[in-house]
Design a protein around this motif. Structure first.
Motif, PDB file in Angstrom:
ATOM      1  N   THR A  82      68.960 -28.685-130.895  1.00 37.57           N
ATOM      2  CA  THR A  82      68.458 -27.320-130.857  1.00 37.57           C
ATOM      3  C   THR A  82      68.740 -26.658-129.515  1.00 37.57           C
ATOM      4  OG1 THR A  82      66.715 -27.960-132.394  1.00 37.57           O
ATOM      5  CG2 THR A  82      66.448 -25.855-131.286  1.00 37.57           C
ATOM      6  N   ASP A  83      68.665 -27.439-128.437  1.00 35.01           N
ATOM      7  CA  ASP A  83      68.935 -26.873-127.112  1.00 35.01           C
ATOM      8  C   ASP A  83      70.383 -26.417-126.958  1.00 35.01           C
ATOM      9  OD1 ASP A  83      69.453 -29.649-127.312  1.00 35.01           O
ATOM     10  OD2 ASP A  83      69.439 -29.889-125.141  1.00 35.01           O
ATOM     11  N   HIS A  84      71.252 -26.881-127.859  1.00 37.33           N
ATOM     12  CA  HIS A  84      72.652 -26.447-127.885  1.00 37.33           C
ATOM     13  C   HIS A  84      72.940 -25.526-129.075  1.00 37.33           C
ATOM     14  CE1 HIS A  84      73.773 -29.028-124.561  1.00 37.33           C
ATOM     15  NE2 HIS A  84      73.148 -30.026-125.164  1.00 37.33           N
ATOM     16  N   GLY A  85      71.893 -25.166-129.828  1.00 33.07           N
ATOM     17  CA  GLY A  85      72.033 -24.212-130.926  1.00 33.07           C
ATOM     18  C   GLY A  85      72.394 -24.798-132.275  1.00 33.07           C
ATOM     19  N   TRP A  86      72.210 -26.127-132.465  1.00 32.22           N
ATOM     20  CA  TRP A  86      72.526 -26.687-133.775  1.00 32.22           C
ATOM     21  C   TRP A  86      71.705 -27.933-134.084  1.00 32.22           C
ATOM     22  CZ3 TRP A  86      74.787 -31.580-134.224  1.00 32.22           C
ATOM     23  CH2 TRP A  86      75.324 -32.120-133.054  1.00 32.22           C
ATOM     24  N   MET A  87      71.630 -28.268-135.371  1.00 30.21           N
ATOM     25  CA  MET A  87      70.992 -29.493-135.840  1.00 30.21           C
ATOM     26  C   MET A  87      71.537 -29.846-137.218  1.00 30.21           C
ATOM     27  SD  MET A  87      67.156 -28.408-137.111  1.00 30.21           S
ATOM     28  CE  MET A  87      66.652 -28.099-135.454  1.00 30.21           C
ATOM     29  N   ILE A  88      71.417 -31.120-137.570  1.00 31.01           N
ATOM     30  CA  ILE A  88      71.866 -31.621-138.869  1.00 31.01           C
ATOM     31  C   ILE A  88      70.630 -32.126-139.614  1.00 31.01           C
ATOM     32  CG2 ILE A  88      73.364 -33.258-140.073  1.00 31.01           C
ATOM     33  CD1 ILE A  88      74.887 -31.243-138.286  1.00 31.01           C
ATOM     34  N   LEU A  89      70.511 -31.736-140.896  1.00 29.23           N
ATOM     35  CA  LEU A  89      69.401 -32.165-141.743  1.00 29.23           C
ATOM     36  C   LEU A  89      69.946 -32.829-143.002  1.00 29.23           C
ATOM     37  CD1 LEU A  89      68.646 -29.019-140.606  1.00 29.23           C
ATOM     38  CD2 LEU A  89      66.452 -29.833-141.395  1.00 29.23           C
ATOM     39  N   ARG A  90      69.135 -33.741-143.560  1.00 33.26           N
ATOM     40  CA  ARG A  90      69.539 -34.439-144.785  1.00 33.26           C
ATOM     41  C   ARG A  90      68.398 -34.478-145.791  1.00 33.26           C
ATOM     42  NH1 ARG A  90      72.655 -39.154-142.033  1.00 33.26           N
ATOM     43  NH2 ARG A  90      74.646 -38.133-141.781  1.00 33.26           N
ATOM     44  N   ASN A  91      68.795 -34.489-147.057  1.00 30.65           N
ATOM     45  CA  ASN A  91      67.886 -34.698-148.168  1.00 30.65           C
ATOM     46  C   ASN A  91      68.645 -35.544-149.170  1.00 30.65           C
ATOM     47  OD1 ASN A  91      66.541 -34.536-150.653  1.00 30.65           O
ATOM     48  ND2 ASN A  91      65.651 -32.565-150.142  1.00 30.65           N
ATOM     49  N   GLU A  92      68.315 -36.820-149.230  1.00 26.91           N
ATOM     50  CA  GLU A  92      69.024 -37.784-150.069  1.00 26.91           C
ATOM     51  C   GLU A  92      70.517 -37.737-149.775  1.00 26.91           C
ATOM     52  OE1 GLU A  92      67.817 -37.859-154.161  1.00 26.91           O
ATOM     53  OE2 GLU A  92      65.743 -37.410-153.634  1.00 26.91           O
ATOM     54  N   THR A  93      71.341 -37.263-150.704  1.00 20.71           N
ATOM     55  CA  THR A  93      72.788 -37.244-150.482  1.00 20.71           C
ATOM     56  C   THR A  93      73.302 -35.894-149.995  1.00 20.71           C
ATOM     57  OG1 THR A  93      73.218 -36.675-152.790  1.00 20.71           O
ATOM     58  CG2 THR A  93      73.174 -39.022-152.242  1.00 20.71           C
ATOM     59  N   SER A  94      72.402 -34.974-149.689  1.00 17.98           N
ATOM     60  CA  SER A  94      72.804 -33.636-149.234  1.00 17.98           C
ATOM     61  C   SER A  94      72.655 -33.520-147.720  1.00 17.98           C
ATOM     62  CB  SER A  94      71.937 -32.564-149.898  1.00 17.98           C
ATOM     63  OG  SER A  94      72.064 -32.628-151.296  1.00 17.98           O
ATOM     64  N   THR A  95      73.669 -32.945-147.075  1.00 16.78           N
ATOM     65  CA  THR A  95      73.653 -32.751-145.635  1.00 16.78           C
ATOM     66  C   THR A  95      73.970 -31.295-145.327  1.00 16.78           C
ATOM     67  OG1 THR A  95      74.451 -35.020-145.292  1.00 16.78           O
ATOM     68  CG2 THR A  95      74.658 -33.497-143.433  1.00 16.78           C
ATOM     69  N   ILE A  96      73.155 -30.693-144.465  1.00 14.76           N
ATOM     70  CA  ILE A  96      73.434 -29.336-144.004  1.00 14.76           C
ATOM     71  C   ILE A  96      73.329 -29.308-142.475  1.00 14.76           C
ATOM     72  CG2 ILE A  96      72.689 -28.111-146.093  1.00 14.76           C
ATOM     73  CD1 ILE A  96      70.029 -27.545-144.702  1.00 14.76           C
ATOM     74  N   GLY A  97      74.118 -28.455-141.888  1.00 13.34           N
ATOM     75  CA  GLY A  97      74.035 -28.208-140.459  1.00 13.34           C
ATOM     76  C   GLY A  97      73.542 -26.786-140.251  1.00 13.34           C
ATOM     77  N   LEU A  98      72.638 -26.603-139.323  1.00 12.80           N
ATOM     78  CA  LEU A  98      72.159 -25.270-138.957  1.00 12.80           C
ATOM     79  C   LEU A  98      72.758 -24.931-137.594  1.00 12.80           C
ATOM     80  CD1 LEU A  98      68.367 -25.690-139.864  1.00 12.80           C
ATOM     81  CD2 LEU A  98      70.242 -24.897-141.338  1.00 12.80           C
ATOM     82  N   PHE A  99      73.445 -23.801-137.510  1.00  8.36           N
ATOM     83  CA  PHE A  99      74.135 -23.405-136.290  1.00  8.36           C
ATOM     84  C   PHE A  99      73.765 -21.970-135.939  1.00  8.36           C
ATOM     85  CE2 PHE A  99      76.513 -26.769-138.245  1.00  8.36           C
ATOM     86  CZ  PHE A  99      76.904 -27.563-137.180  1.00  8.36           C
ATOM     87  N   GLN A 100      73.115 -21.793-134.816  1.00  6.95           N
ATOM     88  CA  GLN A 100      72.692 -20.463-134.381  1.00  6.95           C
ATOM     89  C   GLN A 100      73.629 -19.967-133.279  1.00  6.95           C
ATOM     90  OE1 GLN A 100      68.490 -19.971-133.588  1.00  6.95           O
ATOM     91  NE2 GLN A 100      68.869 -18.224-132.255  1.00  6.95           N
ATOM     92  N   GLY A 101      74.268 -18.821-133.541  1.00  8.32           N
ATOM     93  CA  GLY A 101      75.113 -18.189-132.542  1.00  8.32           C
ATOM     94  C   GLY A 101      76.462 -18.855-132.319  1.00  8.32           C
ATOM     95  N   MET A 102      76.900 -19.705-133.233  1.00  7.38           N
ATOM     96  CA  MET A 102      78.153 -20.429-133.025  1.00  7.38           C
ATOM     97  C   MET A 102      79.307 -19.877-133.849  1.00  7.38           C
ATOM     98  SD  MET A 102      76.694 -24.286-132.619  1.00  7.38           S
ATOM     99  CE  MET A 102      78.080 -24.957-131.738  1.00  7.38           C
ATOM    100  N   PHE A 103      79.000 -19.340-135.027  1.00  8.72           N
ATOM    101  CA  PHE A 103      80.021 -18.730-135.881  1.00  8.72           C
ATOM    102  C   PHE A 103      79.350 -17.742-136.815  1.00  8.72           C
ATOM    103  CE2 PHE A 103      79.066 -23.083-137.228  1.00  8.72           C
ATOM    104  CZ  PHE A 103      78.508 -22.886-138.470  1.00  8.72           C
TER     105      PHE A 103
END
Length: 123
Positions: free
Chosen positions: A34-55
């Motif tokens: 988060t201090d670099h503007g991103w994080m990766i989350l998972r739910n079983e076989t699903s993966t999402i990345g949250l990116f703030q201000g990067m693209f």
């Protein structure tokens, strides 16, 4: 063509609000930068990345050389070989890598509807 681990990279306006929303859906933080503007989350076989201000837009992301847990694979299709195969099929590259190199590299393409696809090798 083996593209590796798949995730969706979301361009978010408020990473804390997005984290709370996806945690309410059952996702758990796997990697928090988060201090670099991103994080990766998972739910079983699903993966999402949250990116703030990067693209600006959401991105479909493939990671050759990684399994679902983000661990390096011994045997995988290198991004340079994927790039050669894409070119051979007539797929236009938005950005490409040096075909003679090795290690981390990436290629960007777009599908017919303008969705960005990032093939991002970290190993």
């Amino acid at each position: 063509m083996e593209l590796g681990n798949f995730s969706v990279s979301l361009a978010v306006k408020d990473i804390a609000a997005s984290r709370a929303f996806y945690e309410a859906l059952g996702f758990e933080v796997f990697h928090d930068q988060t201090d670099h503007g991103w994080m990766i989350l998972r739910n079983e076989t699903s993966t999402i990345g949250l990116f703030q201000g990067m693209f600006e837009n959401n991105i479909l992301t493939f990671n050759p050389g990684w399994d679902r847990a983000g661990q390096a694979l011994d045997d995988f299709t290198d991004v340079r070989d994927i790039q050669k195969a894409l070119k051979a099929k007539g797929i236009a590259l938005i950005s490409e890598t040096d075909e003679d190199g090795s290690g981390p590299a990436s290629v960007v393409i777009q599908d017919p509807d303008g969705n960005t696809i990032l093939i991002d090798q970290h190993v």
